[in-house]
Motif scaffolding. Structure first.
Motif, PDB file in Angstrom:
ATOM      1  N   LYS A 261       0.895  -1.182   0.083  1.00 53.35           N
ATOM      2  CA  LYS A 261      -0.170   0.093   0.081  1.00 53.35           C
ATOM      3  C   LYS A 261       0.638   1.233   0.001  1.00 53.35           C
ATOM      4  O   LYS A 261       1.916   1.302   0.385  1.00 53.35           O
ATOM      5  CB  LYS A 261      -0.886  -0.240   1.148  1.00 53.35           C
ATOM      6  CG  LYS A 261      -2.259  -1.186   1.098  1.00 53.35           C
ATOM      7  CD  LYS A 261      -2.830  -0.993   2.358  1.00 53.35           C
ATOM      8  CE  LYS A 261      -3.975   0.307   2.036  1.00 53.35           C
ATOM      9  NZ  LYS A 261      -4.801   0.311   3.369  1.00 53.35           N
ATOM     10  N   ALA A 262       0.409   2.486  -0.278  1.00 55.27           N
ATOM     11  CA  ALA A 262       1.119   3.562  -0.572  1.00 55.27           C
ATOM     12  C   ALA A 262       1.081   4.467   0.867  1.00 55.27           C
ATOM     13  O   ALA A 262       1.555   5.383   0.918  1.00 55.27           O
ATOM     14  CB  ALA A 262       0.512   4.485  -1.410  1.00 55.27           C
ATOM     15  N   GLY A 263       0.729   3.883   1.965  1.00 52.52           N
ATOM     16  CA  GLY A 263       0.544   4.579   3.278  1.00 52.52           C
ATOM     17  C   GLY A 263       1.975   4.425   3.889  1.00 52.52           C
ATOM     18  O   GLY A 263       2.105   5.338   5.035  1.00 52.52           O
ATOM     19  N   GLY A 264       2.891   3.724   3.395  1.00 54.30           N
ATOM     20  CA  GLY A 264       4.137   3.692   4.364  1.00 54.30           C
ATOM     21  C   GLY A 264       3.996   3.271   5.604  1.00 54.30           C
ATOM     22  O   GLY A 264       3.365   2.326   6.146  1.00 54.30           O
ATOM     23  N   ALA A 265       4.880   3.873   6.388  1.00 47.98           N
ATOM     24  CA  ALA A 265       5.088   3.382   7.881  1.00 47.98           C
ATOM     25  C   ALA A 265       3.700   3.564   8.821  1.00 47.98           C
ATOM     26  O   ALA A 265       3.261   2.658   9.431  1.00 47.98           O
ATOM     27  CB  ALA A 265       5.963   4.375   8.775  1.00 47.98           C
TER      28      ALA A 265
END
Length: 166
Positions: free
Chosen positions: A72-76
């Motif tokens: 996903k593009a949310g990262g941390a």
């Protein structure tokens, strides 16, 4: 409801990624490592570098594993939310936001201090604000343009380091 299948478009190739990575290392050398060498000496910097290598290798492997497991593009934020729960995910998202908010001005201040040595008549703050605005405009122009800009700067820096190694 008709949903189109969307795909991410590859913007950066291997050479561009090389430019980004080498550029980060060179900028770290100019703004961080030189200060560490003056403060800790050769042995102190070597010990610090060893710890940093361990931290970066473990961080890289952990982040790579999480990116594969949770694409996903949310990262941390997404990694912490799914792994540790909503509250820790929120904290990770806030920490990441703080990093994104404070890192650019810190880098601009370092650029201001660096260029102030060559142009002492211009204040560090003026140079820092100018650098901040220039780099903001470059980033607004798009990922590809920003990466090309950094690649050009990196190539110039590598040539400079080869010509003037000291």
């Amino acid at each position: 409801m008709n949903q189109e299948k969307t795909e991410l478009k590859r913007t950066l190739g291997p050479f561009m990624l090389w430019g980004l990575g080498v550029g980060y290392v060179i900028s770290g050398m100019y703004f961080g490592w030189n200060l560490g060498l003056a403060e800790g000496g050769t042995l102190g910097l070597a010990v610090a570098t060893l710890f940093i290598i361990i931290m970066y290798v473990t961080f890289t492997f952990s982040y790579t594993e999480m990116a594969c497991a949770i694409p996903k593009a949310g990262g941390a934020f997404d990694y912490a939310r799914l792994g540790l729960g909503k509250n820790w995910g929120f904290l990770a998202g806030i920490a990441q936001s703080i990093e994104f908010i404070f890192a650019p001005p810190a880098i601009a201040a370092a650029i201001g201090a660096y260029f102030n040595v060559f142009f002492p008549e211009i204040s560090i703050t003026t140079i820092a604000i100018t650098a901040y605005l220039i780099f903001t405009l470059i980033n607004i122009s798009g990922v590809k343009f920003a990466a090309y800009f950094e690649l050009i700067i990196t190539i110039i820096a590598v040539v400079e380091l080869l010509l003037f190694p000291e």
